[in-house]
Scaffold this motif. Structure first.
Motif, mmCIF file in Angstrom:
data_model
loop_
_atom_site.group_PDB
_atom_site.id
_atom_site.type_symbol
_atom_site.label_atom_id
_atom_site.label_comp_id
_atom_site.label_asym_id
_atom_site.label_seq_id
_atom_site.Cartn_x
_atom_site.Cartn_y
_atom_site.Cartn_z
ATOM 1 N N ASP A 170 0.826 -1.217 0.000
ATOM 2 C CA ASP A 170 0.000 0.000 0.000
ATOM 3 C C ASP A 170 0.859 1.266 0.000
ATOM 4 N N HIS A 173 -1.213 5.057 -5.180
ATOM 5 C CA HIS A 173 -2.290 4.662 -6.089
ATOM 6 C C HIS A 173 -1.694 4.585 -7.489
ATOM 7 N N LYS A 304 -13.190 9.221 1.300
ATOM 8 C CA LYS A 304 -12.056 8.641 0.592
ATOM 9 C C LYS A 304 -10.744 9.212 1.103
ATOM 10 N N VAL A 308 -7.623 7.204 3.176
ATOM 11 C CA VAL A 308 -6.230 7.234 2.711
ATOM 12 C C VAL A 308 -5.310 7.696 3.826
ATOM 13 N N ARG A 309 -5.699 8.747 4.529
ATOM 14 C CA ARG A 309 -4.892 9.273 5.623
ATOM 15 C C ARG A 309 -4.819 8.288 6.788
ATOM 16 N N ARG A 311 -4.939 4.986 6.633
ATOM 17 C CA ARG A 311 -4.040 3.878 6.295
ATOM 18 C C ARG A 311 -2.584 4.322 6.351
ATOM 19 N N TRP A 347 -12.053 -0.543 0.854
ATOM 20 C CA TRP A 347 -11.029 -0.092 -0.091
ATOM 21 C C TRP A 347 -11.684 0.852 -1.101
ATOM 22 N N ASP A 349 -9.888 3.332 -2.993
ATOM 23 C CA ASP A 349 -8.944 4.022 -3.878
ATOM 24 C C ASP A 349 -9.388 4.028 -5.337
ATOM 25 N N SER A 370 -7.137 -3.204 3.292
ATOM 26 C CA SER A 370 -7.041 -2.383 4.504
ATOM 27 C C SER A 370 -7.066 -3.210 5.782
#
Length: 663
Positions: A170, A173, A304, A308-309, A311, A347, A349, A370
């Protein structure tokens, strides 16, 4: 001309200020570019930063070319506060301040109302000129010279990383990174375009290339392989250089945090764990500078962006806690100073923003990429508690160790079936390619935490067998972890890299088993332990990718094997338990002066740890004397003791010899 017309002209002359009229927005003005005077202008749209296209307040509100001032009000000053980083080209995660749009400007103004708005402080005189040798232009120019000239080569390296490594750990992207690279490579050659290169993204590109070169290295030719390793190191150092200097010119960004995370993983891959403690701390500070320690929901971010932040923060959090526990050093993040939730089992992304808002999290019975971060954060939090309560400034009682072991076992029991340590369900592996690798990360991280927790009690003896839990936990986790490592040696280049990009890439399990064998050379399980260790060392020595750090670890394990076999051979020859043969140390009873001298060397070897002579001079078997096999067991049992570096073979040699136990 009549008198009335003369008065009008004279009034206009008085109103006009000296100097040239502003004809460019702030971004074009800094870069000395022509601006079409629209908001946003075409240049800012081309650079992908329309939100940064701004005009001075007096010209934006009244009209371009007019220099009449507008009286400052509390509202107009509030909108200007927090603009310094925008003027420097650092996109913020929300609003006009690193720490939110609602209260930061008001707090700054109330604490220092006499200061002018921050955007007025960031004039051109206060900014570094791109043409200055000390500015970012020269730094970017030097770094760009390290990239391959052939785009096909860079494309191939990037694709190698994205298709073989990225999906397992991960990092980025893929589609976004590909489009960013195309935009970067398609820039026109010239000052203006080079000045617009983002050092933060460039740092991420370099560390990805550092991994890709190793993936692309041939295994048949030692010369070609060495060239690939040297090229990888050049990209690695280029990334570290860009990470260090980028905040000075651009501020922080998510790309810079990702680059710091991958630099840490690179050091773990090359077994430089002490160095990784520094880089993960720096990456964590860059994340905190962007408010990532506060959950995205608190900032009002989209679902979203929030995930992302979460993870990214979770991956940093796990590395920070486990590296600190491995080295016995402080970690960078305090839980009571953070307000962030773990990522959901979802997920997003590949979804649009609108799709993400209506997508619900999956139950843990259905794995997503995740899931490993969601569960790993819980284990990392326990690791941090182990660090605080068992390896802090004050010694912990064994009851605390038992309590922390119960927390580890409870965490293990709540794992879903596809991550279970016992009776694992492998049925979902075919449809989820990431699952086998994430399972390895979870299992090894658990074994690492449990071995570290019980390690100080491995050599302790008790008439009541009080420390039996620690003995059994160490040998159980070490044996299971070594089995995983033996299997990983047949994964190939890409598989080996996917497996080793975490704190589990340490040799705690092999070392613990080696110490158990040295301590009990005639125990029933020792023969099986030695067979596994010999196989492990033999296969590692055949690995063409083994570097000097890995080779040093192999030598330490081989030292344990040789010492154990020497004890067993001597015991068989004499018909009784053999006395330990010293390795490059002076045998016999030491005087009080010798004890103090050995104590001084011990403190140096363990980073200044204090040992009282009385601790070393007495034991139930030797109430008044001192023998060499008493010092290192006492050091081992100290909770502040951390393993020496593997390259310090002399210290390991002395420790292994003195730990040897004879009944």
């Amino acid at each position: 001309m009549n008198m009335e017309g003369f008065k009008v002209i004279k009034a206009r002359a008085r109103a006009r200020k000296r100097g040239r009229k502003t004809t460019s927005c702030s971004q074009c003005h800094i870069r000395k570019q022509k601006c079409n005077q629209e908001i946003p202008c075409s240049r800012c749209i081309q650079r992908g930063v329309p939100e940064l296209c701004q005009w001075p307040a007096d010209e934006r509100d009244i009209g371009i070319g007019s220099h009449e001032k507008v009286p400052a009000t509390a509202d107009t000053q509030g909108t200007e506060l927090g603009q310094l980083y925008i003027a420097r080209g650092a996109p913020t995660f929300f609003g006009n301040s690193y720490f939110g749009h609602q209260v930061a400007a008001r707090m700054i103004h109330e604490s220092a109302p006499e200061l002018p708005p921050m955007s007025l402080l960031s004039t051109q005189d206060s900014l570094q000129s791109f043409r200055n040798d000390s500015g970012p232009f020269s730094q970017v120019w030097d770094l760009l010279g390290l990239l391959p000239r052939n785009k096909v080569t860079v494309d191939r390296l990037i694709e190698r990383f994205l298709t073989e490594i990225n999906w397992a750990i991960d990092t980025v992207h893929p589609e976004t990174f590909r489009s960013q690279f195309e935009e970067f490579w398609g820039r026109k050659f010239g000052f203006d375009e080079i000045a617009g290169v983002d050092l933060r993204w460039l740092a991420l590109l370099f560390i990805i290339l550092a991994f890709s070169v190793l993936l692309d290295a041939p295994t048949t030719s030692p010369e070609k392989r060495k060239e690939s390793e040297e090229a990888s190191l050049r990209f690695y150092w280029a990334s570290r250089r860009a990470i260090v200097i980028a905040p000075s010119f651009h501020g922080e960004s998510l790309d810079l945090v990702r680059a710091g995370l991958m630099v840490t993983r690179y050091l773990l891959y090359t077994r430089q764990i002490a160095e990784s403690w520094l880089t993960v701390s720096f990456a964590m500070r860059m994340a905190q500078a962007q408010g990532m320690h506060i959950d995205g929901e608190k900032w009002g971010l989209s679902k979203k962006a929030t995930e992302v932040r979460r993870r990214l923060w979770g991956n940093l959090y796990m590395l920070d806690k486990t590296i600190a526990l491995a080295l016995g050093r402080p970690y960078a993040v305090s839980d009571h100073m953070c307000l962030i939730h773990p990522p959901e089992n979802i997920w997003l992304d590949d979804l649009t923003g609108a799709q993400s808002e209506v997508t619900c999290a999956q139950p843990l019975t259905r794995p997503t990429p995740s899931t490993v971060t969601l569960l790993g954060i819980g284990l990392a939090r326990i690791a941090g508690e182990i660090q605080d309560r068992c390896f802090g400034l004050y010694p912990a009682s064994y009851d605390v160790v038992i309590e922390m072991d119960e927390k580890l076992v409870a965490w293990k029991k709540q794992l879903p079936s596809y991550f279970a340590l016992d009776d694992t369900d492998f049925s979902l592996d075919a449809s989820n390619t990431f699952l086998p690798w994430h399972r390895l990360y979870v299992h090894s991280a658990f074994h690492f935490a449990r071995i570290t927790l019980h390690r100080p009690y491995l050599l302790r003896e008790s008439i009541t067998n009080r420390f039996r839990l620690s003995h059994e936990a160490c040998i159980s986790s070490a044996s299971s972890d070594l089995k995983i490592r033996l299997e990983s040696l047949g994964y190939g280049i890409a598989g080996s890299m996917r497996w080793t990009l975490g704190t589990h890439n340490m040799f705690n399990s092999a070392l613990i088993l080696g110490i158990i064998a040295v301590r009990r050379p005639k125990a029933p399980q020792t023969t099986a332990i030695l067979d596994d260790l010999e196989q492990y060392c033999e296969r590692l020595r055949k690995d063409v990718r083994l570097n000097e750090f890995g080779l040093a670890e192999v030598k330490v394990v081989e030292l344990c094997i040789a010492r154990t076999k020497g004890f067993a051979r001597n015991a068989n020859q004499s018909g009784q338990e053999a006395q330990p043969e010293p390795l490059n140390i002076m045998p016999g009873i030491l005087s009080h002066e010798n004890i103090l001298e050995e104590n001084r060397h011990a403190r140096m070897a363990t980073g200044g740890m204090s040992l009282e002579p009385t601790t070393l001079c007495a034991s139930p078997d030797h109430p008044s004397g001192y023998s060499p096999d008493m010092m290192w067991p006492a050091i081992w049992e100290d909770q502040n003791f951390a393993f020496p570096q593997a390259a310090d073979l002399e210290t390991w040699e002395q420790m292994i010899s003195e730990i040897a136990y004879h009944e």
